[in-house]
Design a protein around this motif. Structure first.
Motif, short mmCIF file in Angstrom:
data_model
loop_
_atom_site.label_atom_id
_atom_site.label_comp_id
_atom_site.label_asym_id
_atom_site.label_seq_id
_atom_site.Cartn_x
_atom_site.Cartn_y
_atom_site.Cartn_z
N LYS A 68 0.81 -1.21 0.00
CA LYS A 68 0.00 0.00 0.00
C LYS A 68 0.85 1.27 0.00
N GLY A 69 2.05 1.21 0.55
CA GLY A 69 2.94 2.36 0.52
C GLY A 69 3.34 2.72 -0.90
N ALA A 70 3.67 1.70 -1.71
CA ALA A 70 4.03 1.96 -3.10
C ALA A 70 2.84 2.49 -3.89
N ALA A 71 1.67 1.89 -3.68
CA ALA A 71 0.48 2.33 -4.40
C ALA A 71 0.13 3.77 -4.08
N HIS A 72 0.23 4.14 -2.82
CA HIS A 72 -0.18 5.49 -2.44
C HIS A 72 0.91 6.53 -2.64
N LEU A 73 2.12 6.09 -2.86
CA LEU A 73 3.14 7.01 -3.36
C LEU A 73 2.75 7.50 -4.75
N VAL A 74 2.21 6.60 -5.57
CA VAL A 74 1.72 7.00 -6.90
C VAL A 74 0.58 8.02 -6.75
N ALA A 75 -0.34 7.76 -5.83
CA ALA A 75 -1.44 8.71 -5.62
C ALA A 75 -0.90 10.07 -5.18
N ALA A 76 0.11 10.07 -4.31
CA ALA A 76 0.71 11.33 -3.85
C ALA A 76 1.35 12.08 -5.02
N LEU A 77 2.02 11.36 -5.89
CA LEU A 77 2.62 12.00 -7.06
C LEU A 77 1.55 12.67 -7.93
N LEU A 78 0.43 12.01 -8.10
CA LEU A 78 -0.63 12.55 -8.95
C LEU A 78 -1.31 13.75 -8.29
N VAL A 79 -1.43 13.74 -6.98
CA VAL A 79 -1.94 14.93 -6.28
C VAL A 79 -0.94 16.07 -6.43
N GLN A 80 0.33 15.76 -6.29
CA GLN A 80 1.37 16.78 -6.44
C GLN A 80 1.35 17.37 -7.86
N ASP A 81 1.08 16.54 -8.85
CA ASP A 81 1.01 17.01 -10.23
C ASP A 81 -0.23 17.86 -10.50
N GLY A 82 -1.25 17.71 -9.66
CA GLY A 82 -2.54 18.35 -9.93
C GLY A 82 -3.50 17.48 -10.71
N THR A 83 -3.09 16.25 -11.02
CA THR A 83 -3.96 15.33 -11.76
C THR A 83 -5.11 14.85 -10.89
N LEU A 84 -4.84 14.63 -9.61
CA LEU A 84 -5.87 14.29 -8.63
C LEU A 84 -5.99 15.43 -7.63
N GLU A 85 -7.21 15.64 -7.15
CA GLU A 85 -7.46 16.66 -6.14
C GLU A 85 -8.19 16.01 -4.96
N LEU A 86 -7.64 16.18 -3.78
CA LEU A 86 -8.15 15.47 -2.61
C LEU A 86 -9.56 15.88 -2.24
N HIS A 87 -9.95 17.12 -2.53
CA HIS A 87 -11.28 17.58 -2.14
C HIS A 87 -12.36 17.12 -3.10
N ARG A 88 -11.98 16.60 -4.26
CA ARG A 88 -12.97 16.16 -5.24
C ARG A 88 -13.72 14.92 -4.74
N LYS A 89 -14.99 14.83 -5.10
CA LYS A 89 -15.72 13.59 -4.86
C LYS A 89 -15.14 12.49 -5.74
N VAL A 90 -15.16 11.29 -5.21
CA VAL A 90 -14.67 10.15 -5.99
C VAL A 90 -15.44 10.04 -7.30
N THR A 91 -16.71 10.37 -7.29
CA THR A 91 -17.53 10.27 -8.50
C THR A 91 -17.10 11.24 -9.60
N TYR A 92 -16.35 12.26 -9.26
CA TYR A 92 -15.81 13.16 -10.28
C TYR A 92 -14.91 12.38 -11.24
N TYR A 93 -14.19 11.41 -10.71
CA TYR A 93 -13.30 10.59 -11.52
C TYR A 93 -13.98 9.29 -11.96
N TRP A 94 -14.85 8.76 -11.10
CA TRP A 94 -15.38 7.41 -11.26
C TRP A 94 -16.89 7.48 -10.99
N PRO A 95 -17.70 7.86 -11.97
CA PRO A 95 -19.12 8.11 -11.72
C PRO A 95 -19.88 6.93 -11.14
N GLU A 96 -19.54 5.71 -11.57
CA GLU A 96 -20.26 4.53 -11.11
C GLU A 96 -20.11 4.28 -9.62
#
Length: 386
Positions: A68-96
């Motif tokens: 899980k540390g490796a997986a969430h390092l990737v998530a941290a990189l994407l937040v740092q890039d601006g690709t993911l935003e922590l305040h967004r609802k999950v459905t913004y990315y994944w409607p289902e």
């Protein structure tokens, strides 16, 4: 209780006490002990120790939830890039994902184990547990087991699939592919999410360890009915119930590297990943900026865990290591343990990265008790070297 197991490897000047602590551990163990310890301080490898059968220094082990540390390092990189935003609802990315009342959950709460989505009513087959996309498809339709955001509980076998589906929807790529391209390959890590054929000969299967009479009594006293949240979270209620000790016997787990529990690594790979996360390694820039490290290391869920029914502390995707395991570490330390005793973390304030893994699967599952003395010795030496 015999021993004569040799301790191999090196420590930097000032870290001799770490070798002594590791040697004491080995001397107290059975003669089939096999394990590795590695640490970096400010990007320099200062501890590289191992003991066990021939080849143990280069061996690779299943590290279970340390994945899980490796997986969430990737998530941290994407937040740092601006690709993911922590305040967004999950459905913004994944409607289902919004089915069954999950539509208001934010990505921040998802990463903090607050989704209430620890498994499914029917459970998963062995084949499904190896495939993050299939897990995610099932979870999208699942009614949560508590109101999302209202409490937290360890999403043991599914958090990587949940995060991974958000990543895939946002980027078109899997966590495993992004980890390989942005983290593992550039930094030369012996930590794999999907074991390549060239590394397969170095993989060592898990060595189960029978519980002691005291541990058996504790296990027997713990209420673990077939339909508890704990049983659901660890897939023990499924028709093909999960036996964690045998997880890596499945070649699909080794090949696909599911992002919750499928990683394969050495202690060198674990420690080097966390070293690269917080600082320069071999002249390469840190993976994360200090603000990103601080955000992902900040405690988001602390207190009573509805799944494990004990005290837990989670940051974003990572365990809050100082709050959960090692209180002598600096505030904001983050990492993740694994069921076979693995422990890996970074203490940004000390510039320390730590990795320990072993072949043995003990009881209870989780960070092995020897980590406390080993991590304490490494931390003390790191402060002295500061």
């Amino acid at each position: 209780m015999t021993q004569n197991i040799a301790v191999h490897g090196t420590v930097a000047e000032g870290f001799e006490a770490v070798r002594e602590e590791f040697a004491a551990l080995v001397a107290a163990e059975r003669d089939d002990y096999e394990g590795q310890l590695c640490a970096y301080v400010r990007g320099r490898r200062v501890v590289d120790l191992w003991a066990g059968e021939d080849g143990a220094g280069d061996a690779l082990y299943g590290v279970f939830s340390a994945t899980k540390g490796a997986a969430h390092l990737v998530a941290a990189l994407l937040v740092q890039d601006g690709t993911l935003e922590l305040h967004r609802k999950v459905t913004y990315y994944w409607p289902e994902f919004g089915a069954e009342g999950k539509g208001e959950l934010t990505l921040r709460d998802l990463l903090a184990h607050r989704a209430g989505l620890v498994g499914t009513d029917a459970g998963f087959t062995r084949a499904e547990l190896a495939d993050d996309r299939v897990i995610a498809e099932h979870l999208a339709d699942q009614r949560p087991f508590w109101r999302p955001g209202a409490a937290f509980g360890y999403h043991a076998l599914v958090i990587g699939a949940l995060t991974g589906e958000v990543v895939r929807r946002a980027t078109g790529r899997t966590i495993q592919d992004l980890y390989e391209d942005r983290v593992r390959a550039p930094y030369g890590l012996d930590f794999h999410l999907g074991l390549p054929a060239c590394a397969a000969p170095r993989f060592r299967s898990v060595q189960p360890l029978d519980p002691t009479p005291e541990q058996r009594a504790l296990i027997a006293a713990r209420p673990t009915g077939p339909h508890t949240l704990e049983a659901i979270a660890f897939n023990r209620h499924a028709a093909e119930a999960t036996d964690m000790e045998r997880l890596y016997e499945d070649p699909r787990i080794r090949a696909k590297g599911p992002a919750s529990v499928g990683g394969i690594a050495s202690a060198r790979g674990l420690a080097r990943m966390y070293a690269a996360m917080i600082g320069e390694v071999d002249g390469k820039a840190p993976l994360l900026k200090p603000d990103t490290v601080a955000e992902f290391g900040r405690v988001h869920s602390v207190g009573y865990d509805l799944v494990t029914r004990d005290h837990r502390a989670f940051a974003l995707g990572f365990q809050a290591t100082a709050d959960l395991w090692h209180p002598f570490l600096g505030a904001g330390s983050l990492g993740h343990s694994g069921a076979n005793g693995t422990q890996a973390f970074a203490d940004p304030r000390a510039g320390l990265a730590y990795g320990y893994t072993r072949r043995r699967f003990g009881h209870p599952a989780g960070a092995a008790p020897e980590n406390d003395a080993l991590a304490r010795a490494v931390h003390r030496a790191a402060l002295g070297a500061g």
